[in-house]
Enzyme design. Structure first.
Site, PDB file in Angstrom:
ATOM      1  N   ASP A  34      -0.808   7.886  13.588  1.00  0.00           N
ATOM      2  CA  ASP A  34      -2.407   7.666  14.488  1.00  0.00           C
ATOM      3  C   ASP A  34      -3.611   8.173  13.753  1.00  0.00           C
ATOM      4  O   ASP A  34      -4.452   8.479  14.549  1.00  0.00           O
ATOM      5  CB  ASP A  34      -1.619   8.760  15.639  1.00  0.00           C
ATOM      6  CG  ASP A  34      -0.632   8.193  16.569  1.00  0.00           C
ATOM      7  OD1 ASP A  34      -1.034   6.302  16.177  1.00  0.00           O
ATOM      8  OD2 ASP A  34      -0.661   8.317  17.870  1.00  0.00           O
ATOM      9  N   GLY A  36      -5.327   6.246  12.250  1.00  0.00           N
ATOM     10  CA  GLY A  36      -6.096   4.972  12.872  1.00  0.00           C
ATOM     11  C   GLY A  36      -6.109   4.487  11.118  1.00  0.00           C
ATOM     12  O   GLY A  36      -6.670   3.169  11.387  1.00  0.00           O
ATOM     13  N   LYS A  37      -4.730   3.945  10.541  1.00  0.00           N
ATOM     14  CA  LYS A  37      -4.363   2.651   9.113  1.00  0.00           C
ATOM     15  C   LYS A  37      -4.989   1.479  10.124  1.00  0.00           C
ATOM     16  O   LYS A  37      -5.518   1.041   9.688  1.00  0.00           O
ATOM     17  CB  LYS A  37      -3.324   3.355   8.699  1.00  0.00           C
ATOM     18  CG  LYS A  37      -2.652   5.019   7.971  1.00  0.00           C
ATOM     19  CD  LYS A  37      -1.659   4.854   7.242  1.00  0.00           C
ATOM     20  CE  LYS A  37      -0.516   4.897   8.285  1.00  0.00           C
ATOM     21  NZ  LYS A  37      -0.607   6.605   9.573  1.00  0.00           N
ATOM     22  N   LYS A 163     -12.281   8.512  12.988  1.00  0.00           N
ATOM     23  CA  LYS A 163     -12.621   8.765  14.928  1.00  0.00           C
ATOM     24  C   LYS A 163     -13.762   9.778  14.997  1.00  0.00           C
ATOM     25  O   LYS A 163     -14.193  10.784  15.015  1.00  0.00           O
ATOM     26  CB  LYS A 163     -11.902   9.269  15.314  1.00  0.00           C
ATOM     27  CG  LYS A 163     -10.264   8.651  15.148  1.00  0.00           C
ATOM     28  CD  LYS A 163      -8.210   8.896  15.877  1.00  0.00           C
ATOM     29  CE  LYS A 163      -7.541   8.139  15.899  1.00  0.00           C
ATOM     30  NZ  LYS A 163      -6.445   8.723  16.869  1.00  0.00           N
ATOM     31  N   GLY A 467       7.899   0.487 -52.496  1.00  0.00           N
ATOM     32  CA  GLY A 467       7.684  -0.337 -53.176  1.00  0.00           C
ATOM     33  C   GLY A 467       9.316  -0.742 -54.158  1.00  0.00           C
ATOM     34  O   GLY A 467      10.288  -0.106 -53.925  1.00  0.00           O
ATOM     35  N   GLY A 472       5.430   3.302 -59.399  1.00  0.00           N
ATOM     36  CA  GLY A 472       5.447   4.050 -59.633  1.00  0.00           C
ATOM     37  C   GLY A 472       5.372   4.719 -57.883  1.00  0.00           C
ATOM     38  O   GLY A 472       4.494   6.103 -58.572  1.00  0.00           O
ATOM     39  N   LYS A 473       6.360   4.878 -57.826  1.00  0.00           N
ATOM     40  CA  LYS A 473       6.171   5.662 -56.013  1.00  0.00           C
ATOM     41  C   LYS A 473       6.049   6.673 -56.209  1.00  0.00           C
ATOM     42  O   LYS A 473       5.607   7.802 -56.063  1.00  0.00           O
ATOM     43  CB  LYS A 473       7.394   5.128 -55.283  1.00  0.00           C
ATOM     44  CG  LYS A 473       7.281   3.763 -55.265  1.00  0.00           C
ATOM     45  CD  LYS A 473       8.458   3.654 -54.114  1.00  0.00           C
ATOM     46  CE  LYS A 473       9.817   3.702 -54.759  1.00  0.00           C
ATOM     47  NZ  LYS A 473       9.881   2.737 -56.042  1.00  0.00           N
ATOM     48  N   SER A 474       7.442   7.650 -57.702  1.00  0.00           N
ATOM     49  CA  SER A 474       7.392   8.930 -57.711  1.00  0.00           C
ATOM     50  C   SER A 474       6.585   9.444 -58.383  1.00  0.00           C
ATOM     51  O   SER A 474       6.223  11.022 -58.297  1.00  0.00           O
ATOM     52  CB  SER A 474       8.872   9.364 -58.243  1.00  0.00           C
ATOM     53  OG  SER A 474       9.923   8.734 -58.207  1.00  0.00           O
ATOM     54  N   SER A 541      12.757   1.884 -50.139  1.00  0.00           N
ATOM     55  CA  SER A 541      13.506   1.405 -48.729  1.00  0.00           C
ATOM     56  C   SER A 541      12.472  -0.667 -48.875  1.00  0.00           C
ATOM     57  O   SER A 541      11.814  -0.733 -48.026  1.00  0.00           O
ATOM     58  CB  SER A 541      12.436   2.036 -48.041  1.00  0.00           C
ATOM     59  OG  SER A 541      10.875   2.400 -48.481  1.00  0.00           O
TER      60      SER A 541
HETATM   61  P1  GTP Z   1       0.734   4.577  12.516  1.00  0.00           P
HETATM   62  O1  GTP Z   1       1.022   3.430  11.974  1.00  0.00           O
HETATM   63  O2  GTP Z   1       1.366   5.096  13.562  1.00  0.00           O
HETATM   64  O3  GTP Z   1       1.059   5.575  11.584  1.00  0.00           O
HETATM   65  O4  GTP Z   1      -0.856   4.843  13.336  1.00  0.00           O
HETATM   66  P2  GTP Z   1      -1.860   4.403  12.792  1.00  0.00           P
HETATM   67  O5  GTP Z   1      -2.384   5.767  11.396  1.00  0.00           O
HETATM   68  O6  GTP Z   1      -1.772   3.612  12.023  1.00  0.00           O
HETATM   69  O7  GTP Z   1      -3.199   4.286  13.767  1.00  0.00           O
HETATM   70  P3  GTP Z   1      -3.432   3.402  15.094  1.00  0.00           P
HETATM   71  O8  GTP Z   1      -4.346   2.239  13.816  1.00  0.00           O
HETATM   72  O9  GTP Z   1      -2.311   2.571  15.172  1.00  0.00           O
HETATM   73  O10 GTP Z   1      -4.422   4.451  15.854  1.00  0.00           O
HETATM   74  C1  GTP Z   1      -3.275   5.435  16.987  1.00  0.00           C
HETATM   75  C2  GTP Z   1      -4.642   5.149  17.649  1.00  0.00           C
HETATM   76  O11 GTP Z   1      -5.916   5.901  17.451  1.00  0.00           O
HETATM   77  C3  GTP Z   1      -4.831   3.877  18.395  1.00  0.00           C
HETATM   78  O12 GTP Z   1      -4.667   4.324  19.870  1.00  0.00           O
HETATM   79  C4  GTP Z   1      -6.570   3.574  18.361  1.00  0.00           C
HETATM   80  O13 GTP Z   1      -7.519   3.073  19.103  1.00  0.00           O
HETATM   81  C5  GTP Z   1      -7.263   4.972  17.870  1.00  0.00           C
HETATM   82  N1  GTP Z   1      -8.489   5.136  16.945  1.00  0.00           N
HETATM   83  C6  GTP Z   1      -8.222   4.544  15.688  1.00  0.00           C
HETATM   84  N2  GTP Z   1      -9.684   4.230  15.204  1.00  0.00           N
HETATM   85  C7  GTP Z   1     -10.097   5.282  16.170  1.00  0.00           C
HETATM   86  C8  GTP Z   1     -11.878   5.489  16.250  1.00  0.00           C
HETATM   87  O14 GTP Z   1     -12.606   5.373  14.885  1.00  0.00           O
HETATM   88  N3  GTP Z   1     -12.343   6.194  17.093  1.00  0.00           N
HETATM   89  C9  GTP Z   1     -11.291   6.689  18.034  1.00  0.00           C
HETATM   90  N4  GTP Z   1     -11.616   7.674  19.441  1.00  0.00           N
HETATM   91  N5  GTP Z   1     -10.141   6.003  18.483  1.00  0.00           N
HETATM   92  C10 GTP Z   1      -9.449   5.529  16.812  1.00  0.00           C
HETATM   93 MG    MG Z   2      -0.037   1.804  11.777  1.00  0.00          MG
END
Ligand code: GTP
Ligand code: MG
Length: 642
Positions: A34, A36-37, A163, A467, A472-474, A541
């Site tokens: 969570d 934000g990946k 975030k 050789g 002449g190795k030795s 060798s």
């Molecule tokens: P997993 O795949 O479950 O590990 O989570 P994740 O890392 O992919 O996170 P994801 O992108 O789903 O974001 C999780 C929550 O964070 C979501 O509700 C997003 O809206 C929120 N979020 C992501 N980026 C931001 C940001 O820059 N600001 C805010 N306020 N919320 C964010």
């Molecule tokens: Mg994710």
């Protein structure tokens, strides 16, 4: 900002493996749940103009209709759904472009899966983006991921503090997290390529430095990705062709496999590992029959025919003679353990390196670590999901490379009871070491190599003089021994004939006995060289294969000198009279090789003793030893001490 619309002014002119002039970089995005990946990935796709037309608008409309707030991660979900339904052509890997790079985002569905894929080589990242929630800060999993990237050898890590909107874009909060995590990475030997404050949701810092992060002067995420260096193309590495099958067509035997790295073409001289047999490639066949011209590179599946009949089997590795892999029965590896039952010292395992496998024993366990805690747990066993460095003894030799030299072949998989139980990277290969039973622990010298070299003014080496008989190795070997000793060094002469009277007295002149003779010479010489002495070996060798085996045993300590005195001159000298004749006769009658000396092709030095004095030739050997780092350079030393 639409990155595709900006043509790349700095794009390198050479063609890249992806068929364009743009380097391809594979990245992985990791971080705590969570943080934000998925949001960042969605944003990146949008900001770089990589989304299908109308997709974003459609998803926004759907969200609005359902009364839901739009989430950038929906984009990934949508692409995922299409993938599952087989609609989109290629979304198994998400691709987008920056100014000068083609980025391929490696799918990292879950923690365990990601590791499994990374360590077994199913996927491989050149760089990583590690994401941290600005409010939550560094979490366990953040640390663990940082550590795993280090373990997996991913050196380029861009850290993203996401975030920032939740912390009012506070520069202080950013700095605190940045300092904390950079210090953590530092301990692991990783320097982040950038630490970037962003709001993935709102777009700050992703492709543009907005006012809200006006205090930040570093690169945006897109810019940081644009600066990642692609891995060295596999084609630029040494040739590795694991043999998958041997087919017989008419009277031809075709050796088939996929080129893992490097390239090959007809006429190349190759070595077949682990046997060490040498041959030339006669033809390169495309399936099923027509010979194809030109070099074939990494990724191609090929069939080759050789210029001579050799026994080749599935699991062998084909390489160029000068850059062959190291055959080993001992190796050190860094592994990730995925099995419920912990891995302990003395355990029997099955080790797989490419197509080759061998039964193996865990000789030692070092640095067992829980990547979450980052504390050394113990060093007797490696538990589930833990990482460790282990020393492995193999019952059959395997040809492999350290991971740093070849990320393709320097990986291994460990199986227990037919299931993958762990995997990892080959850290080092102890070339030529035999397998030892677990209860035999080699005793190390009380002296460190540098203590000896400080006294002798040289490093250890195996100086191998090959050789024709009477070349002449030795004579030269003795002159060199005297010279080195006079200068305070520690040379030791191992004359082939002398050792045949003792250590090798049980050996005759059959091909197998000759190979064993050379092997023992090489083992003894290498032991001396590892302990700082200069072992001077003087031995006919005649077989190139045997000398190649000796070089593999001594590895970087090996210096080959070809005493290339013309045959007529040698005949004329015949210093050992009847003895030499008898021996030559024995050689010829047993092997036919007495008349068939195979000249070295890449000796460190070639000397013809018919046209120069012994002192002169000794000078030249001394110079070569100096230039190749064996003898210390007195002049440079003096200069440094002034
Ligand atoms: P997993 O795949 O479950 O590990 O989570 P994740 O890392 O992919 O996170 P994801 O992108 O789903 O974001 C999780 C929550 O964070 C979501 O509700 C997003 O809206 C929120 N979020 C992501 N980026 C931001 C940001 O820059 N600001 C805010 N306020 N919320 C964010
Ligand atoms: Mg994710």
């Amino acid at each position: 900002m639409n990155m595709i619309l900006n043509p790349a002014p700095s794009a390198p002119p050479t063609s890249m493996p992806n068929g364009t002039t743009r380097p391809q970089v594979r990245i992985v995005i990791v971080g705590h749940v969570d943080h934000g990946k998925s949001t960042l990935v969605g944003r990146l796709l949008h900001e770089t103009g990589s989304l299908p037309e109308g997709k974003l608008e459609m998803l926004q409309a759907v969200s609005a209709r359902r009364g839901m707030a739009f989430e950038w991660s929906f984009l990934l979900d949508a692409l995922q759904t299409e993938r599952d339904q087989g609609i989109t052509i290629d979304t198994t890997q998400i691709r987008f472009r920056t100014n000068s790079r083609d980025i391929v985002l490696i799918d990292a569905p879950g923690h365990a899966e990601f590791l499994r894929n990374m360590i077994t080589g199913a996927s491989q990242a050149d760089g990583a983006v590690l994401i941290i929630d600005a409010l939550e800060g560094v979490r366990d999993q953040t640390r663990r991921h940082g550590y795993l990237l280090h373990l997996l050898g991913v050196k380029q890590v861009a850290v993203v503090v996401n975030k920032m909107d939740r912390v009012d874009f506070s520069a202080e909060r950013f700095k605190a997290i940045s300092d904390e995590f950079s210090a953590h990475l530092q301990v692991l030997g990783v320097t982040p390529t950038a630490v970037i404050p962003i709001s993935a949701r709102d777009g700050d810092g992703v492709a543009a430095r907005t006012d809200r992060i006006g205090w930040y002067a570093g690169p945006t995420v897109v810019e940081a990705l644009d600066r990642l260096e692609p891995a060295r193309p596999l084609e630029a590495l040494a040739l590795r062709l694991p043999v998958q099958a041997i087919y017989k067509f008419d009277d031809r035997r075709i050796v088939a496999g996929r080129i893992e790295s490097g390239s090959l073409s007809a006429g190349d001289e190759i070595v077949i590992m682990p046997a060490g047999k040498i041959a030339r490639i006669k033809t390169v066949e495309s399936w099923p029959e027509t010979p194809i011209a030109g070099r074939q590179g990494a990724g191609r599946s090929v069939g080759i025919t050789l210029d001579r009949e050799l026994f080749v089997e599935r699991g062998d590795t084909i390489a160029h003679t000068a850059t062959g892999p190291r055959e080993t029965r001992r190796l050190r590896a860094r592994i990730f353990w995925l099995h419920d039952k912990e891995l302990a010292k003395g355990d029997q395992i099955l080790l797989r390196c490419g197509p080759k496998e061998s039964r193996a024993t865990v000789v030692a366990i070092e640095k067992a670590v829980d990547p979450g805690e980052l504390a050394s747990v113990e060093n007797k066993a490696i538990g589930l999901n833990h990482v460790g460095e282990i020393d492995i003894s193999l019952s059959n030799p395997i040809a492999t490379d350290p991971y740093t030299e070849n990320p393709r072949t320097g990986r291994l998989v460990i199986e227990v009871a037919g299931r993958i139980a762990g995997g990892g990277l080959v850290l080092s290969v102890d070339a030529g070491q035999r397998a030892v039973p677990v209860d035999i622990v080699p005793v190390e010298s009380a002296l460190r190599p540098d203590e000896r070299s400080a006294r002798y003014r040289h490093n250890g080496a195996v100086v191998w003089l090959t050789g024709l008989p009477a070349a002449g190795k030795s004579t030269l070997a003795k002159a060199l021994e005297r010279r080195l000793f006079t200068n305070g060094g520690s040379p030791i002469l191992l004359d082939g004939d002398t050792l045949r009277a003792g250590l090798n007295g049980d050996l005759g002149f059959s091909a197998a006995d000759r190979s064993e003779n050379i092997r023992r010479l090489a083992e003894v010489a290498t032991h001396l060289a590892r302990n700082g002495h200069i072992a001077i070996v003087a031995a006919v060798s005649p077989a190139r294969e045997d000398r190649a085996a000796a070089r593999r045993i001594a590895d970087t300590l090996f210096r080959e000198i070809h005493i290339a005195t013309p045959a007529e001159v040698c005949e004329g000298r015949d210093p050992k009279g009847h003895y030499k004749k008898a021996r030559a006769g024995a050689l010829a009658s047993f092997t036919g090789i007495g008349n068939d000396y195979q000249r070295p092709e890449a000796a460190e030095l070639t000397i013809d003793t018919s046209s120069r004095t012994v002192a002169d030739a000794t000078d030249e050997i001394e110079r070569m030893l100096q230039q190749s780092g064996v003898l210390f350079d007195e002049v440079a030393d003096l200069a440094a001490n002034i």
